[in-house]
Design a protein around this motif. Sequence first.
Motif, mmCIF file in Angstrom:
data_model
loop_
_atom_site.group_PDB
_atom_site.id
_atom_site.type_symbol
_atom_site.label_atom_id
_atom_site.label_comp_id
_atom_site.label_asym_id
_atom_site.label_seq_id
_atom_site.Cartn_x
_atom_site.Cartn_y
_atom_site.Cartn_z
ATOM 1 N N LEU A 19 0.921 -1.174 0.137
ATOM 2 C CA LEU A 19 -0.170 0.032 0.035
ATOM 3 C C LEU A 19 0.961 1.285 -0.020
ATOM 4 O O LEU A 19 1.651 1.628 1.101
ATOM 5 C CB LEU A 19 -0.813 0.015 1.259
ATOM 6 C CG LEU A 19 -2.017 -1.010 1.473
ATOM 7 C CD1 LEU A 19 -2.847 -0.830 2.522
ATOM 8 C CD2 LEU A 19 -3.084 -0.824 0.055
ATOM 9 N N ARG A 20 0.873 2.148 -0.986
ATOM 10 C CA ARG A 20 1.452 3.365 -1.092
ATOM 11 C C ARG A 20 0.370 4.180 -1.680
ATOM 12 O O ARG A 20 -0.686 3.622 -2.304
ATOM 13 C CB ARG A 20 2.620 3.177 -1.813
ATOM 14 C CG ARG A 20 3.667 2.683 -1.271
ATOM 15 C CD ARG A 20 4.339 3.278 -0.147
ATOM 16 N NE ARG A 20 4.621 4.657 -0.238
ATOM 17 C CZ ARG A 20 6.028 4.868 -0.882
ATOM 18 N NH1 ARG A 20 6.968 3.999 -0.929
ATOM 19 N NH2 ARG A 20 6.444 6.291 -0.717
ATOM 20 N N PHE A 21 0.355 5.561 -1.506
ATOM 21 C CA PHE A 21 -0.660 6.590 -1.920
ATOM 22 C C PHE A 21 -0.001 7.720 -2.625
ATOM 23 O O PHE A 21 0.954 8.034 -1.979
ATOM 24 C CB PHE A 21 -1.606 6.828 -1.079
ATOM 25 C CG PHE A 21 -2.571 5.636 -0.850
ATOM 26 C CD1 PHE A 21 -3.754 5.455 -1.219
ATOM 27 C CD2 PHE A 21 -2.223 4.497 0.218
ATOM 28 C CE1 PHE A 21 -4.634 4.603 -0.917
ATOM 29 C CE2 PHE A 21 -2.843 3.486 0.469
ATOM 30 C CZ PHE A 21 -4.152 3.372 0.139
ATOM 31 N N CYS A 22 -0.550 8.423 -3.521
ATOM 32 C CA CYS A 22 0.126 9.797 -3.971
ATOM 33 C C CYS A 22 -1.128 10.871 -4.060
ATOM 34 O O CYS A 22 -2.241 10.250 -3.764
ATOM 35 C CB CYS A 22 0.196 9.529 -5.458
ATOM 36 S SG CYS A 22 1.710 8.394 -5.929
ATOM 37 N N LEU A 23 -0.629 11.748 -3.638
ATOM 38 C CA LEU A 23 -1.418 12.947 -3.681
ATOM 39 C C LEU A 23 -1.767 13.472 -5.129
ATOM 40 O O LEU A 23 -0.580 14.035 -5.675
ATOM 41 C CB LEU A 23 -1.018 14.075 -2.684
ATOM 42 C CG LEU A 23 -1.984 15.342 -2.749
ATOM 43 C CD1 LEU A 23 -3.493 14.941 -2.156
ATOM 44 C CD2 LEU A 23 -1.310 16.415 -2.078
ATOM 45 N N ASP A 24 -2.809 13.114 -5.535
ATOM 46 C CA ASP A 24 -2.995 13.438 -7.123
ATOM 47 C C ASP A 24 -2.922 14.824 -7.325
ATOM 48 O O ASP A 24 -3.476 15.787 -6.748
ATOM 49 C CB ASP A 24 -4.255 13.119 -7.588
ATOM 50 C CG ASP A 24 -4.626 13.034 -8.899
ATOM 51 O OD1 ASP A 24 -4.766 11.621 -9.397
ATOM 52 O OD2 ASP A 24 -4.877 13.943 -9.776
ATOM 53 N N TRP A 25 -1.963 15.406 -8.586
ATOM 54 C CA TRP A 25 -1.865 16.791 -8.637
ATOM 55 C C TRP A 25 -2.934 17.324 -9.154
ATOM 56 O O TRP A 25 -2.838 18.636 -9.068
ATOM 57 C CB TRP A 25 -0.397 16.752 -9.346
ATOM 58 C CG TRP A 25 -0.354 16.563 -10.596
ATOM 59 C CD1 TRP A 25 -0.027 15.129 -11.064
ATOM 60 C CD2 TRP A 25 -0.584 17.443 -11.865
ATOM 61 N NE1 TRP A 25 -0.032 15.259 -12.438
ATOM 62 C CE2 TRP A 25 -0.434 16.346 -12.994
ATOM 63 C CE3 TRP A 25 -0.754 18.626 -11.930
ATOM 64 C CZ2 TRP A 25 -0.461 17.210 -14.625
ATOM 65 C CZ3 TRP A 25 -0.896 19.278 -13.106
ATOM 66 C CH2 TRP A 25 -0.766 18.527 -14.363
ATOM 67 N N THR A 26 -3.803 16.783 -9.843
ATOM 68 C CA THR A 26 -4.852 17.650 -10.766
ATOM 69 C C THR A 26 -6.076 17.553 -9.572
ATOM 70 O O THR A 26 -6.853 18.665 -9.579
ATOM 71 C CB THR A 26 -5.018 16.901 -11.797
ATOM 72 O OG1 THR A 26 -5.516 15.437 -11.938
ATOM 73 C CG2 THR A 26 -4.087 17.040 -12.950
ATOM 74 N N GLU A 27 -6.196 16.585 -8.832
ATOM 75 C CA GLU A 27 -7.291 16.394 -7.879
ATOM 76 C C GLU A 27 -7.173 16.629 -6.480
ATOM 77 O O GLU A 27 -7.946 17.086 -5.706
ATOM 78 C CB GLU A 27 -7.993 14.787 -8.018
ATOM 79 C CG GLU A 27 -8.356 14.357 -9.329
ATOM 80 C CD GLU A 27 -9.292 15.413 -10.006
ATOM 81 O OE1 GLU A 27 -10.361 15.733 -9.574
ATOM 82 O OE2 GLU A 27 -8.910 16.163 -11.263
#
Length: 262
Positions: free
Chosen positions: A188-196
């Motif tokens: 489990l890894r997560f990104c902060l979506d740069w458009t949303e």
Amino acid sequence: MEGDADIARTAALFADPARVRVLMALADGRSLAASVLAGEAGLTAQGVSAHLSKLLAAGLVTAEKSGRHRFYRIAGAAPDLLEALARHSPARPVRSLREGTRAEALRTARLCYDHVAGRLGVAVTAALLDRGALATVDGDPTTQRRPGDRISSQLQEHPYVLGPAADDVFAALGVDVAAAAESRRPLLRFCLDWTEQRHHLAGALGAAVTRRFMDAGWLRSRAKAHRAVQLTETGAKVLEEVLGVSDAPRPAPRPDRTARTA
């Protein structure tokens, strides 16, 4: 002796629209070759090379050699500076139908490394949370951005764990969680979506979900050398049946070039 910080010198690096396009192409954390950057930023090979030289000198990108190619990656204060400037900048006008279609496609669904980002990636992650395939441990049952999250990069820490319905939900999608967990990378890894500016699923599990969607024909690439992907009709039905996503984001259909105006 040193004087005050030379803010104007740094600001000048962001004053060139072409150079900003180069940084925005790298904003989701990928490492890209100069030839790919040239295509995404709409520049010639010579033009992108000149901009990369200045960005390298300023420490805003780094370069790593692999074989015959050098791969560039956003670095230093560039992500924070892009984020701060974006908050105080008006939307850039779209000057062509092609440009507008491409920008919309990237916002709708794109690949971030080997997992889905954009509105589609955020919607799938939120649905996994709603269905109990994921759960949060920080008291916030949403995928909203948390304080301290850096935009355009994977989160160093995240509040998610597998939920009580993980095996059933992922199995319904055809994803083997146990097999994904055998990868050397974090499950489990997560990104902060740069458009949303919301979280989307990354890591070994995010890659497994995307691979399954691509292999099953639920998701397809829109064009070569273009990270935008498109949800198919079958894929939209699967998302609705399994995850309850009834309005899966899809880009508008391409205009019919053969149609004539009256």
